[in-house]
Structure formats: structure tokens, C-alpha cells
Design an enzyme around this catalytic site. Structure first.
Site, PDB file in Angstrom:
ATOM      1  CD  GLU A   1     -24.725 -13.855  13.654  1.00 32.31           C
ATOM      2  OE1 GLU A   1     -25.236 -14.692  14.557  1.00 32.31           O
ATOM      3  OE2 GLU A   1     -25.601 -13.004  13.268  1.00 32.31           O
TER       4      GLU A   1
ATOM      5  CD  GLU B   1     -31.379 -15.120  14.408  1.00 30.65           C
ATOM      6  OE1 GLU B   1     -32.395 -15.146  15.199  1.00 30.65           O
ATOM      7  OE2 GLU B   1     -30.222 -15.022  14.510  1.00 30.65           O
TER       8      GLU B   1
HETATM    9  O1  9MR Z   1     -24.021 -12.589  21.017  1.00 30.51           O
HETATM   10  C1  9MR Z   1     -25.165 -11.685  21.181  1.00 30.51           C
HETATM   11  C2  9MR Z   1     -25.547 -11.802  22.770  1.00 30.51           C
HETATM   12  O2  9MR Z   1     -24.513 -10.868  23.139  1.00 30.51           O
HETATM   13  C3  9MR Z   1     -26.792 -11.049  22.833  1.00 30.51           C
HETATM   14  O3  9MR Z   1     -27.154 -11.056  24.146  1.00 30.51           O
HETATM   15  C4  9MR Z   1     -27.958 -11.750  21.783  1.00 30.51           C
HETATM   16  C5  9MR Z   1     -29.194 -10.960  22.108  1.00 30.51           C
HETATM   17  O4  9MR Z   1     -29.154  -9.669  21.502  1.00 30.51           O
HETATM   18  O5  9MR Z   1     -27.424 -11.658  20.215  1.00 30.51           O
HETATM   19  C6  9MR Z   1     -26.309 -12.503  20.180  1.00 30.51           C
HETATM   20  O6  9MR Z   1     -25.797 -12.351  18.959  1.00 30.51           O
HETATM   21  C7  9MR Z   1     -26.899 -13.156  18.039  1.00 30.51           C
HETATM   22  C8  9MR Z   1     -27.219 -12.270  16.687  1.00 30.51           C
HETATM   23  O7  9MR Z   1     -27.460 -10.991  17.005  1.00 30.51           O
HETATM   24  C9  9MR Z   1     -27.855 -13.131  15.750  1.00 30.51           C
HETATM   25  N1  9MR Z   1     -27.582 -14.366  15.598  1.00 30.51           N
HETATM   26  C10 9MR Z   1     -27.520 -15.159  16.878  1.00 30.51           C
HETATM   27  C11 9MR Z   1     -26.503 -14.687  17.711  1.00 30.51           C
HETATM   28  C12 9MR Z   1     -26.110 -15.342  18.889  1.00 30.51           C
HETATM   29  O8  9MR Z   1     -27.218 -15.572  19.728  1.00 30.51           O
END
Ligand code: 9MR
Length: 355
Positions: free
Chosen positions: A264, A151
Site C-alpha cells: 500500500e 494490522e
Molecule cells: O483506502 C481505504 C478507504 O477508502 C476506506 O474507507 C478505509 C476503511 O475501509 O480503508 C482504506 O484502506 C486502508 C486499507 O484497507 C488498510 N490499510 C490502511 C488503508 C488506508 O486507511
């Protein structure tokens, strides 16, 4: 454990047994003839829950740790790495013949609390390369692909190069991307090095601007000899959406020689009617339309959802809705397959039947 607690825990485990019998074709079986890898993000808790572990092993040929390889998880203190949970996932995957994606090495989120107190322009490069060297070397030979940078683009930040004003950009400058990819390549030359991004699907003017910026970034990385070999298209979809523009975008990525993974995938059902049967059907329709578009050209090499069961979806913990709870994934709270599961399986079978 008290007997009463033991009984209720056993009953809960029973209720979670997946209904699909070994005779029913799984997602990975449907996709196998096409060579497409399919799977999900998983958590430490899920791999340690018998029924869930069984579901993962049956359905997935590839998994990714939802949170346990992030900075915050692996680096509790500046002088300490903790691989316990991430190692457990890799061991589980190895035992079950499942490939593993690594997520992620460099992101503006999930940084440990100590990071902002310690990081400065003088030590930021060292912090970044030390993390990448240590983590990538630790898992060397066991990772199918690494999300090296996650990102990095945000067109709303109004920079000419489209880059997000992240801590890494502020501390190091755009070169941080080159540093990260080169460091990862040095530590595990066999892992496929991926740039992972959201907001590329569905079609919209905002997402189109992001596609432009991502293609420009991939080109820039190439020019600067940063080995970004694949693009991860996150695919957090919401409601019914148009996808026609994706073909052109995939063509541009392909021209750059960059491989593509859907990393994802989930479908936020918030815009759909509250009635569960209707919602599930509409969510399945989005899965079908999206996968149909993405798999048509046989260019996408892997499809991972962001979780298998609605019970553990990140949207459950995030969304605050007036009515209804999110049902964005292929299995319900009791690990039963939903219409989305059947839609995915059908698209994987179609991909397998294509020449
Ligand atoms: O699903 C993930 C959530 O449990 C965490 O709290 C969050 C922060 O670390 O990240 C979420 O996963 C993200 C992923 O790592 C990157 N793309 C977006 C995902 C959803 O927010």
C-alpha cells in the site's frame, strides 16, 4: 440523460484520457524483466471508467481491491454475501491478464454494522471461519495472494505480545490468527497467505518497536503451524524519511522464509512546501529512495501503490489541510504521469538491470 449532461460527461471523459502514448514505457513493462509485479489498489468506479480502466491495464501487472473485498462490502447482512463488485474486479483483471491480491479476510475495521450486535465469544470462531471458507472458496484459483490478517499489531496497546486489542482478539484471543491462516490455506492452497501491516517504514523508534513485534508474531505463527507465507509492508509514507533500517528488517523476515510484498505505497506530501512543482519533486524523491532500498536485495516480489491517481487517493478524503490538496500518487487528477511515476519507473528499470 439530457444532451447538455451527455456533452459535459463526454468532455470530462476526454479530459481524463491518459497522456502516455503506447510508445511510452509503462511501470509494468519497466519491471517485467526483473520478475517484479507492480500495480495498485483500484475501485469499482475506476474499472468502470474507460480512461481509468485503460490506465490500469497499461500500468499494472497486479491489482488489489481497495474496499470491495472487505467484510462490510461482501457481507451486507448476517445471512447474505454479495460478490457483485468484487467479481467485476476479478473479471476485469482476468480479461487484461492482471493478477489480483485479495484484501482482506480479517481486520478490526470495515466490519458491517450488524457485527457488533451479533458477534460474541461463542459464535466468533464460526463467524470468522465461515467468512474465510466462503470468500476464499468463491475466488479459488483466481487470487495471487490474500491479506489473511490485516494490522493485528499495535504496540501502543501495551500487551506483552504486541497484539492490538481488536474485536477478534477480545472475542477469540490470539488464536484467532492461527484459525484465520489455517482456514484460508484449506480453502485455497495456491494463494500466497499474507500478514499485512502498516508502521514498518520509515525508520523511527516507534516503527522499530513495531518491526520487533511483527518479527515476533511471524515466529509465533510459525511455531503454531499457521501458514503465514508472506509479509505485506503497507508503506504509507509521509514526507522525507530515513529507510536505512529496512535492510536489517528485510533480512530478518527473509531468515524466517517469509516472502515480502510492498502492498500500500503512497507518499503523504503534507510536510512539503505548497508549491506543486516542488512538492511533486519531493514526493518523487521519497518514492526513489524507498524503492531503491526495498528493491536493492531483490527480495521484494511485488510493489502496489494505494491508488494510481491523486484524484482518488484515500488521503484526499481524509486529510484536512490548511493549504494544498494531497498529491501522493504517480498520476495526477487528469491521469497524467507525475515525477513520482518517472521515479518509480526508473527504480523498476534499475531492478530489471540487476543480476
Ligand atoms: O483506502 C481505504 C478507504 O477508502 C476506506 O474507507 C478505509 C476503511 O475501509 O480503508 C482504506 O484502506 C486502508 C486499507 O484497507 C488498510 N490499510 C490502511 C488503508 C488506508 O486507511
Amino acid at each position: 440523460m439530457l444532451r447538455r449532461e451527455f456533452l459535459s460527461a463526454s468532455l470530462a471523459a476526454l479530459a481524463l484520457q491518459p497522456a502516455d502514448t503506447p510508445a511510452e514505457e509503462s511501470l509494468k513493462q519497466a519491471a517485467a524483466p526483473s520478475g517484479l509485479l507492480v500495480g495498485s489498489a483500484v475501485s469499482y468506479r475506476e474499472i468502470n471508467e474507460a480512461a481509468f480502466a485503460q490506465l490500469i491495464a497499461r500500468q499494472c501487472s497486479i491489482v488489489v481491491s481497495e474496499n470491495d473485498m472487505k467484510w462490510k462490502a461482501l457481507r451486507p447482512a448476517p445471512d447474505k454475501f454479495d460478490f457483485t463488485r468484487a467479481d467485476a474486479l476479478v473479471t476485469f483483471a482476468e480479461k487484461n491478464g492482471i493478477k489480483v491480491r485479495g484484501h482482506n479476510l480479517c481486520w478490526h475495521e470495515a466490519l458491517p454494522d450488524w457485527f457488533s450486535k451479533i458477534a460474541n465469544p461463542d459464535n466468533a470462531r464460526e463467524l470468522l471461519t465461515n467468512r474465510i471458507d466462503t470468500v476464499v472458496r468463491h475466488f479459488k484459483g483466481k487470487i495471487h495472494s490474500w491479506d489473511v490478517v490485516n494490522e493485528a499489531v499495535d504496540v501502543k496497546d501495551m500487551r506483552a505480545d504486541g497484539l492490538r486489542r481488536s474485536p477478534w482478539l477480545n472475542l477469540i484471543g490470539p488464536e484467532y490468527l492461527v484459525i484465520a491462516f489455517r482456514a484460508a490455506a484449506k480453502s485455497d492452497p495456491d494463494a500466497i497467505l499474507t500478514y499485512n501491516e502498516y508502521g514498518l517504514a520509515p525508520d523511527s523508534s516507534q516503527n522499530e518497536a513495531k518491526r520487533r513485534a511483527v518479527v515476533a508474531l511471524l515466529r509465533w505463527l510459525k511455531r503454531n503451524e499457521a501458514p503465514a507465507q508472506a509479509l505485506g509492508i503497507q508503506s504509507h509514507l509521509k514526507g522525507k524519511s530515513p529507510f536505512a533500517g529496512l535492510q536489517h528488517f528485510l533480512g530478518e523476515v527473509r531468515e524466517l522464509g517469509v516472502r515480502v510484498f510492498v502492498t500500500e505505497l503512497d507518499v503523504n506530501d503534507e510536510p512539503f512546501p505548497v508549491d506543486i512543482a516542488t512538492r511533486d519533486r519531493m514526493v518523487a524523491g521519497v518514492y526513489r529512495d524507498y524503492l531503491h532500498t526495498m528493491l536493492e536485495e531483490r527480495y521484494v516480489e511485488a510493489v502496489l501503490t494505494w491508488g494510481l491517481s491523486d484524484r482518488d487517493s484515500w488521503l484526499r478524503h481524509r486529510e484536512n489541510r490548511a493549504a494544498g490538496v494531497p498529491r501522493p500518487l504517480p498520476f495526477d487528477d487528469r491521469l497524467q504521469p507525475k515525477p513520482a511515476f518517472f521515479a518509480m519507473r526508473e527504480e523498476f528499470k534499475k531492478a530489471s538491470r540487476r543480476d
